[in-house]
Design a protein around this motif. Sequence first.
Motif, PDB file in Angstrom:
ATOM      1  N   GLN A  78       0.653  -1.133   0.083  1.00 14.07           N
ATOM      2  CA  GLN A  78      -0.070  -0.102   0.077  1.00 14.07           C
ATOM      3  C   GLN A  78       0.839   1.372   0.053  1.00 14.07           C
ATOM      4  OE1 GLN A  78      -2.405  -0.848   3.468  1.00 14.07           O
ATOM      5  NE2 GLN A  78      -4.229  -0.902   2.104  1.00 14.07           N
ATOM      6  N   ILE A  84       3.626   1.586  -1.134  1.00 18.01           N
ATOM      7  CA  ILE A  84       4.265   1.889  -2.853  1.00 18.01           C
ATOM      8  C   ILE A  84       3.302   2.448  -3.623  1.00 18.01           C
ATOM      9  CG2 ILE A  84       5.183   0.500  -4.781  1.00 18.01           C
ATOM     10  CD1 ILE A  84       6.393  -1.474  -2.995  1.00 18.01           C
ATOM     11  N   ARG A  85       1.823   2.132  -3.549  1.00 17.39           N
ATOM     12  CA  ARG A  85       0.767   2.363  -4.260  1.00 17.39           C
ATOM     13  C   ARG A  85       0.575   3.833  -3.961  1.00 17.39           C
ATOM     14  NH1 ARG A  85      -2.621  -2.814  -2.470  1.00 17.39           N
ATOM     15  NH2 ARG A  85      -1.397  -4.278  -3.761  1.00 17.39           N
ATOM     16  N   ARG A  86       1.149   4.483  -2.964  1.00 11.86           N
ATOM     17  CA  ARG A  86       0.738   5.907  -2.599  1.00 11.86           C
ATOM     18  C   ARG A  86       2.117   6.621  -2.977  1.00 11.86           C
ATOM     19  NH1 ARG A  86      -0.768   3.781   2.599  1.00 11.86           N
ATOM     20  NH2 ARG A  86       1.255   4.111   3.279  1.00 11.86           N
ATOM     21  N   GLU A 140       4.447   8.764  -5.677  1.00  8.93           N
ATOM     22  CA  GLU A 140       4.348   9.394  -7.023  1.00  8.93           C
ATOM     23  C   GLU A 140       5.530   9.460  -7.444  1.00  8.93           C
ATOM     24  OE1 GLU A 140       2.103  13.166  -6.327  1.00  8.93           O
ATOM     25  OE2 GLU A 140       0.300  11.976  -5.476  1.00  8.93           O
ATOM     26  N   LEU A 154       8.642   4.116 -11.193  1.00  6.16           N
ATOM     27  CA  LEU A 154       8.234   2.678 -11.006  1.00  6.16           C
ATOM     28  C   LEU A 154       7.401   2.397 -12.455  1.00  6.16           C
ATOM     29  CD1 LEU A 154       6.254   2.883  -7.633  1.00  6.16           C
ATOM     30  CD2 LEU A 154       8.529   1.469  -8.167  1.00  6.16           C
ATOM     31  N   GLU A 191       5.053  -0.014 -12.414  1.00  6.23           N
ATOM     32  CA  GLU A 191       3.816  -0.098 -12.023  1.00  6.23           C
ATOM     33  C   GLU A 191       3.868  -0.211 -10.612  1.00  6.23           C
ATOM     34  OE1 GLU A 191       1.580  -3.477 -13.532  1.00  6.23           O
ATOM     35  OE2 GLU A 191       2.291  -3.385 -15.645  1.00  6.23           O
ATOM     36  N   VAL A 192       2.599   0.030 -10.019  1.00  7.65           N
ATOM     37  CA  VAL A 192       2.644  -0.326  -8.519  1.00  7.65           C
ATOM     38  C   VAL A 192       2.736  -1.799  -8.179  1.00  7.65           C
ATOM     39  CG1 VAL A 192       1.249   1.811  -8.280  1.00  7.65           C
ATOM     40  CG2 VAL A 192       0.055  -0.360  -8.413  1.00  7.65           C
ATOM     41  N   ALA A 193       2.565  -1.828  -6.798  1.00  7.26           N
ATOM     42  CA  ALA A 193       2.935  -3.146  -6.302  1.00  7.26           C
ATOM     43  C   ALA A 193       1.577  -3.801  -6.297  1.00  7.26           C
ATOM     44  CB  ALA A 193       3.347  -3.344  -4.591  1.00  7.26           C
ATOM     45  N   SER A 194       1.331  -5.113  -7.065  1.00  7.28           N
ATOM     46  CA  SER A 194       0.237  -5.836  -7.004  1.00  7.28           C
ATOM     47  C   SER A 194       0.073  -6.551  -5.951  1.00  7.28           C
ATOM     48  CB  SER A 194       0.134  -6.339  -8.624  1.00  7.28           C
ATOM     49  OG  SER A 194       1.011  -7.468  -8.545  1.00  7.28           O
ATOM     50  N   LEU A 207       9.529  -4.081 -10.009  1.00  7.24           N
ATOM     51  CA  LEU A 207       8.850  -2.901 -10.121  1.00  7.24           C
ATOM     52  C   LEU A 207       9.800  -1.648 -10.805  1.00  7.24           C
ATOM     53  CD1 LEU A 207       6.769  -2.404  -7.055  1.00  7.24           C
ATOM     54  CD2 LEU A 207       6.053  -3.273  -9.258  1.00  7.24           C
ATOM     55  N   THR A 208      10.933  -1.826 -10.836  1.00  5.88           N
ATOM     56  CA  THR A 208      11.975  -0.583 -11.335  1.00  5.88           C
ATOM     57  C   THR A 208      13.348  -0.922 -11.754  1.00  5.88           C
ATOM     58  OG1 THR A 208      12.822   1.440 -10.842  1.00  5.88           O
ATOM     59  CG2 THR A 208      12.722   0.169  -9.184  1.00  5.88           C
TER      60      THR A 208
END
Length: 286
Positions: A216, A218-220, A222, A226, A228-231, A260-261
């Motif tokens: 969560q 990582i999803r926040r 900006e 990245l 993509e965000v962490a699934s 992710l990166t």
Amino acid sequence: MGSDTRYESAIADKNGASTRAQNRPYYTPVGNEEAVFRAAYRQGLSIVLKGPTGCGKTRFVEAMAHDLGRPLITVACHDDLTTADLVGRYLLRGDETVWVDGPLTRAVREGAICYLDEVVEARQDTTVVLHPLADYRRQLPIERLGVTLDAAPGFGLVVSYNPGYQSVLKDLKDSTRQRMVAIEFGFPAPEIEESIVAHEAGVGRETAAALVRFGQAIRRLETGGLREVASTRVLIAAGRLTAEGLSLGEAALAAIAGPLTDDATVGRGLAEMIDVYLDTGTGAGD
């Protein structure tokens, strides 16, 4: 060449895998998506699943196919996917040329659910073949055979894509969208995601909760570094690594930060976040 059978198998493996699960695939609903899917299927409506990579779209389709008692034929779409790959082609067998159905045609004939994963990756001239199947006609014209197939009872068409990932050049045509019922997917609420990670990775709830908190965070973020965000998928992968004896930090670096990166600066930032959120002492500079 004496290898027609192997070639036909390769075509099937590349373009569509048919599955009929013995046990229901593990899926936890987060809203009314199961009710919407069943209603659309019963009405013969095609369905488009929209949501980020790794949020459970494919598992959802597998669970629905199981509940409805229908075989599932899955096609992983890609840039080189042609209409022939979906519909079928003539192949040489000995001295004869024979027709071999593609995965979409098999689903139409058998009354299976055909799932086109990441459909916008396919060329738009390929996806146009879906239109007469996706509307009231429920028919598949096969120009090479000069026939039009009516979909067998039980046939269903489901496609998916990630609206936030594809470019404008790889978007779903409006003429295709408006033939389908849309179901929106996102990442589940923390308590649901924790139970999914715990179940799928075979780890304790505390480990699952720590991974979800990190995901969560990582999803926040900006940042443009990245991919993509962490699934939920990568969180499960990290959990599986810990089940094999890796520390949380090692697992998170390998299964979450790494995929992710490729940006060194962003990678160091993720390593620092791992130390903070997972309290591992991995060290951002190690």
